[in-house]
Structure formats: structure tokens, C-alpha cells
Scaffold this motif. Structure first.
Motif, PDB file in Angstrom:
ATOM      1  N   ALA A  27       0.832  -1.208   0.000  1.00  0.00           N
ATOM      2  CA  ALA A  27       0.000   0.000   0.000  1.00  0.00           C
ATOM      3  C   ALA A  27       0.864   1.255   0.000  1.00  0.00           C
ATOM      4  CB  ALA A  27      -0.922  -0.011   1.221  1.00  0.00           C
ATOM      5  N   PHE A  28       1.941   1.249   0.764  1.00  0.00           N
ATOM      6  CA  PHE A  28       2.820   2.414   0.843  1.00  0.00           C
ATOM      7  C   PHE A  28       3.426   2.740  -0.518  1.00  0.00           C
ATOM      8  CE2 PHE A  28       7.088   4.191   1.492  1.00  0.00           C
ATOM      9  CZ  PHE A  28       6.779   5.318   2.223  1.00  0.00           C
ATOM     10  N   GLY A  30       2.381   1.655  -3.427  1.00  0.00           N
ATOM     11  CA  GLY A  30       1.343   1.946  -4.400  1.00  0.00           C
ATOM     12  C   GLY A  30       0.861   3.383  -4.330  1.00  0.00           C
ATOM     13  N   VAL A  31       0.643   3.889  -3.100  1.00  0.00           N
ATOM     14  CA  VAL A  31       0.082   5.229  -2.921  1.00  0.00           C
ATOM     15  C   VAL A  31       1.145   6.312  -3.085  1.00  0.00           C
ATOM     16  CG1 VAL A  31      -1.035   6.786  -1.269  1.00  0.00           C
ATOM     17  CG2 VAL A  31      -1.775   4.407  -1.443  1.00  0.00           C
ATOM     18  N   PHE A  32       2.341   6.085  -2.556  1.00  0.00           N
ATOM     19  CA  PHE A  32       3.336   7.155  -2.505  1.00  0.00           C
ATOM     20  C   PHE A  32       4.466   7.008  -3.519  1.00  0.00           C
ATOM     21  CE2 PHE A  32       1.604   6.969   1.874  1.00  0.00           C
ATOM     22  CZ  PHE A  32       0.952   8.191   1.844  1.00  0.00           C
ATOM     23  N   TYR A  35       1.532   5.679  -7.672  1.00  0.00           N
ATOM     24  CA  TYR A  35       0.476   6.642  -7.983  1.00  0.00           C
ATOM     25  C   TYR A  35       1.025   8.006  -8.394  1.00  0.00           C
ATOM     26  CZ  TYR A  35      -3.653   9.621  -7.258  1.00  0.00           C
ATOM     27  OH  TYR A  35      -4.652  10.538  -7.407  1.00  0.00           O
ATOM     28  N   LEU A 409      -1.239  14.216  -4.786  1.00  0.00           N
ATOM     29  CA  LEU A 409      -1.677  14.264  -3.386  1.00  0.00           C
ATOM     30  C   LEU A 409      -2.227  15.638  -3.035  1.00  0.00           C
ATOM     31  CD1 LEU A 409       1.310  12.302  -1.808  1.00  0.00           C
ATOM     32  CD2 LEU A 409      -0.830  11.407  -2.751  1.00  0.00           C
ATOM     33  N   LEU A 414      -6.438  12.401   0.205  1.00  0.00           N
ATOM     34  CA  LEU A 414      -4.976  12.469   0.261  1.00  0.00           C
ATOM     35  C   LEU A 414      -4.495  13.866  -0.121  1.00  0.00           C
ATOM     36  CD1 LEU A 414      -3.942   9.038  -1.294  1.00  0.00           C
ATOM     37  CD2 LEU A 414      -3.707   9.748   1.088  1.00  0.00           C
TER      38      LEU A 414
END
Length: 555
Positions: A27-28, A30-32, A35, A409, A414
Motif C-alpha cells: 500500500a505504501f 502503491g500510494v506514494f 500513484y 496528493l 490524500l
């Protein structure tokens, strides 16, 4: 069959627990990471009419862009060759010679690797730039030539070769080469036919890592290259922040991503080959006091090269920070000039330390979970693939990540652009690979039967890890945290986009000061660089006291 009463085997529970541990790291990243990078590429290549893939050929057909691509590749290849030529004798000395002060010298050699690239560029600017030491003594300037960049890259990557190749060299059985000598082979032939093939995978791994770091070089080229020399990373920064041409920046990001992916794939292959092909001995039994004039001359030559190449630039940096008015430049850091910063430059020290501590905590949690999940060598294809993906933040454009943060973001849930956590998140992306690479070999060395025994006795995966693994890997965890802190402290490529004007970090503050004319700004940049260098050096010295014995040849 009563499924509710069916017992689950420890192996199945272990597999499920491993996937659960990977949830946060996946998740880390993938999101930061994925993405923001995807967001800036999409913003650059997608318009109201759809995807503009033809832009790829338009950008790559531009003569100026082709020159940037050629220079990026050419300087990385030359930097890699120079680093190997200069550092391999040092790797041999550290592997085979025992001499007083060896551990101190090992720390000195490793300091440049943890220094921020901005500090490296500033140190060489003080040495070879206008008004630098060489200019004052002999009227020689190298800041307008590619040699300044090449030498700075050798300075920065010397330790990569010494640690990677020297660590393995120290564990090769010297009796094999001695046997070849007894059969009549000359020293050169014995080394070429016996030792070199064994070292080949390690040399290849070190060369690939040096190539990766120099191919994506930003801070060094940004400071020393000026308007003449530009790498892909610098060009992405220029297209993004100065020209605002996101489509060109997106194309260059894709090109860099593909090149880095290929390098990492080859690097992974060389590491696996080395692990499976060699039988090693205890490194403590292979080092001897130098014998004969030739070996003493080699030791002296390595010490001289370390003094000139690795010690002189930081020493000149310190001297420049004290030039003219003693500690005047340091005192000027406490004053608000109302120009470069909204706050006194000295506040950048506290900002950097705070951000680095937060980034270290994030990196240790995310990287630690990933390392535990990756411990088993029989992990599935998805787990092995994620292991390779963990290295991508070291090679993918930090400039792209930083600007991607601003684009991606900025909306709930976010919307982080106005928060302080944005900088530590970007820094943690660089720290996580170091945490994983530091902890993984130690975790894999833990006897799996201890974990299985704890599971059979009813311990949960968390309790088994706490009672079995943690006591054994505590030192590795501290070393990993130290590396994450050092690299977070010096991160520049992403931070330059997202650090707020009233909360600059040390690398950003140094770059801003160097971008303004005037003796005072130059002196303050030297002073801030010295402070940053000292903090990183202290962190490294602590690491050397905690360092886990290296039995794999890895850096």
C-alpha cells in the motif's frame, strides 16, 4: 468434515502471515510511489483527445534530447570504469591486508557514500571551481569540464566497489590462488584465471550499482554541470520546473524508468549467480600484514588516492566555510536576510533532523515488514517480484516523484500538500530499500526451525517474531535505521519540490544559496554543507560500531 475444527498447518499460517505483512509495504509503495509517478506521466501524455503516444517519438527525435540521452549514458559508463579502476586496488587492500587504523580508514572510505549529492557537488566546487583550491594554487578550473562530474562520481561511489567487491574478496580462499602459483602460474595469470572469475559477479554487481547511481545523478550534475552538461534527471527537473513542459518530462521519465528497470534486472541476476556459485571462508583468516616492497607500495598508493580523492574535497569544504572571517559564515546562518529564505538558514538544520527522524521511523516500519515477509527463499512469484520493485525508488527520477506528489496528493482524502508529512514520506521512499537490504540477509540467517518450533507450540506469528527474530536482528535493525536516517537527511531530488519556503531542508538550503551570487551566500552554502557532512559522518561512525559482520559480500 467439520471445517471449523480443521487445523491449519504452520506452513499455511506462515504464508498467510507473510502476505499480511506485505499489505502495508504494498500500500505504501502503491500510494506514494506508483500513484505519483503514474499521475505525472498521465498528466504529460494524456490530453482531451486521449493518450498522445506519438509524443514519445517527437521528444526522442529532438537533437537536444538525444544529446542529453547520450551524455547521460556516456558519463555513467565512464564514471563506472573510472570508479572500478581506482577502487579495485582499494578493495584488494581492505580484503587482504591487515594494518593499523584499518577500521577507521573503512569509515573514512564509506563517508562519501552517505553524503548528500548536494554536499559532494559543493565540495568539488570548492576544490575545482572558480576561486577554488586548484584555481588559487595553479589557476586550474575543472567546473567547466566534464572531469569535475566524473571525479565527483568516483568520490561518491568508491565505497560501493570497496564494500561489494572487497567484502567478497576477503572471503575467497587464498589457497586456491597459491595452488596455481605452485603449479608455475605467474601472479598475474593466477589472479586472472582463479580469482577474477570468482570475483566476476561481484565486480559486475558493483559496476551495475555505480552505473545506476551515476545514470540517475542529479545533485552533482546540477551543481557542477551548469548550463553545459545535463543528465536525464537534470533535464526532467528543467522541463518540469523551468519550462513547464510536462509531456517532455513524462517521456524522459518513461525512458529513465525503462533503463533503470533493465539495470536492476541484470543486477538481480548477478547477485543470484554470486550467491549460488561460491564457497566462502571466514574473512578474518585471509587478511595479512603487507609483505615485500610491492605490497607496501600498493598500500601506500591506496592511502594516497584516498587522501587526495576522498579526504581532500571535504577538507577544502571545511576550509572554505571558515575562510575570511573564521566562523562568520556560521554566525550569518542565524540571521534572516529576507532574501533566499523566509527564516534564518540555520533553521534548516532542525527541519532536516525532524524530517529525517520521521522518515526513518516510516522506513523502518515499512522496510522491516517487507524484509520479514521476504525472508523465506521459497516465497511466491509475487513476493519475489515485489522484492525487485523495492529497489526502483533508488533509480526512478526523484524529481518525478516530488512533482508527482504535488499533482497526485492534492485532493481529499490524500490532500497532503500543506502538511509537514509530505517531505518525510518522499524521503522514506529512498530509505526503505536500504532497510530491506540491511535486514534481509540477517533475517534469512535465522534458523527457520526456531520459528517453526514456536508456531507448533502455539505462538502467533507476531509473538514468534518478537521472541525469536527480534533479539537476533536488533543490531541489524539499528544499522538499517542509521542508513535510512543518513539517506533521508540528504535527499534532494524530491524534497526540492515539496519543501515549503518557511521549512527548508539542508540540501535545499545549500542549493538555494549556491544559486545566488555573492561571497556571503557562497560562504553560507559551504557552512551549511559542512554541518550536513558532519551530521552524516557522525551517523556513519555510529553505524560502524554497530555494523553487522558482512558474510555475503553485499554492500
Amino acid at each position: 468434515m467439520d471445517l471449523a475444527r480443521t487445523e491449519v498447518s504452520p506452513r499455511v499460517r506462515s504464508g498467510a502471515a507473510r502476505l499480511g505483512l506485505l499489505a502495508l509495504p504494498v500500500a505504501f509503495f502503491g500510494v506514494f510511489f506508483a500513484y505519483p509517478v503514474a499521475a505525472i506521466v498521465s498528466r504529460g501524455l494524456r490530453t482531451g483527445d486521449g493518450w498522445q503516444f506519438g509524443r514519445l517519438w517527437d521528444v526522442l527525435g529532438d537533437a537536444g534530447i538525444r544529446h542529453v540521452l547520450w551524455f547521460t549514458t556516456w558519463q555513467a559508463l565512464v564514471s563506472t570504469v573510472l570508479t572500478l579502476l581506482i577502487a579495485l586496488p582499494g578493495a584488494y587492500v581492505f580484503a587482504r591486508f591487515a594494518f593499523p587504523g584499518k577500521q577507521v580508514l573503512r569509515a573514512v572510505v564509506t563517508v562519501p557514500f552517505v553524503l548528500p549529492t548536494v554536499v559532494v557537488g559543493t565540495a568539488f566546487l570548492a576544490l575545482v571551481g572558480r576561486g577554488g583550491l586548484l584555481d588559487e594554487l595553479w589557476g586550474v578550473r575543472l567546473d567547466t569540464t566534464v572531469w569535475a562530474i566524473l571525479l565527483a562520481h568516483v568520490f561518491f561511489n568508491y565505497a560501493v566497489v570497496v564494500r561489494t567487491v572487497g567484502g567478497l574478496w576477503a572471503q575467497l580462499d587464498p589457497r586456491q590462488e597459491e595452488a596455481a602459483r605452485m603449479l608455475g602460474a605467474s601472479p598475474l595469470r593466477a589472479w586472472r584465471t582463479v580469482t577474477l572469475p570468482a570475483l566476476g559477479p561481484a565486480v559486475a554487481a558493483a559496476a551495475l550499482m555505480v552505473f545506476l547511481f551515476t545514470f540517475t545523478s542529479f545533485g552533482v550534475v546540477q551543481i557542477l554541470g551548469g548550463p553545459t552538461f545535463s543528465t536525464l534527471e537534470v533535464e526532467i527537473y528543467r522541463q518540469t520546473s523551468e519550462i513547464f513542459d510536462l509531456s517532455t518530462a513524462a517521456v524522459l521519465t518513461i525512458v529513465q524508468f525503462a533503463a533503470v528497470g533493465a539495470v536492476l534486472a541484470v543486477h538481480a541476476w548477478t547477485v543470484r549467480r554470486r550467491e549460488s556459485a561460491l564457497r566462502l571462508v571466514d574473512a578474518a583468516t585471509t587478511a595479512r600484514r603487507p609483505r615485500g616492497a610491492g605490497q607496501w607500495a600498493l598500500l601506500g598508493g591506496v592511502l594516497a588516492s584516498v587522501a587526495v580523492l576522498l579526504v581532500l574535497p571535504p577538507a577544502v569544504l571545511v576550509q572554505r566555510s571558515l575562510a575570511g572571517s573564521g566562523f562568520g559564515y556560521y554566525r550569518a546562518l542565524t540571521k534572516d536576510d529576507g532574501g533566499v529564505f523566509l527564516v534564518p538558514p540555520i533553521e534548516a538544520v532542525g527541519n532536516s533532523l525532524s524530517y529525517a527522524l520521521a522518515a526513518t521511523a516510516i522506513a523502518v516500519v515499512v522496510g522491516g515488514l517487507a524484509a520479514v515477509a521476504l525472508t523465506r527463499r521459497d516465497a511466491g512469484r509475487f513476493v519475489r517480484g515485489f522484492d525487485a520493485l523495492l529497489m526502483l525508488p533508488l533509480g526512478v527520477s526523484a524529481v518525478t516523484v516530488g512533482f508527482g506528489f504535488l499533482i497526485a496528493l492534492d485532493e481529499p482524502p490524500l490532500d497532503l500538500r500543506a502538511t509537514w508529512i509530505l517531505v518525510p514520506l518522499a524521503q522514506a521512499l529512498v530509505g526503505v530499500p536500504f532497510v530491506v537490504r540491511t535486514m534481509l540477509p540477517v533475517l534469512r540467517a535465522v534458523d527457520v526451525r526456531l520459528r517453526e518450533a514456536a508456531a507448533v507450540l502455539g505462538a502467533s506469528p507476531w509473538r514468534a517474531w518478537r521472541e525469536v527474530d527480534l533479539p537476533l536482528v536488533r543490531r541489524a535493525l539499528l544499522v538499517a535505521a542509521g542508513f535510512a536516517f543518513a539517506v533521508s537527511l540528504g535527499e534532494f531530488g524530491a524534497t526540492v519540490f515539496i519543501a515549503r519556503p518557511d521549512n527548508p531542508t539542508l540540501p535545499v538550503a545549500v542549493a538555494r544559496l549556491l544559486g545566488r551570487p555573492g561571497e556571503l551566500n557562497y560562504g553560507q552554502a559551504m557552512a551549511l554543507s559542512t554541518i550536513l557532512m558532519v551530521v552524516c559522518a557522525v551517523a556513519l561512525l555510529v553505524l560502524e560500531r554497530l555494523r553487522v559482520p558482512d558474510r555475503t559480500g553485499e554492500f
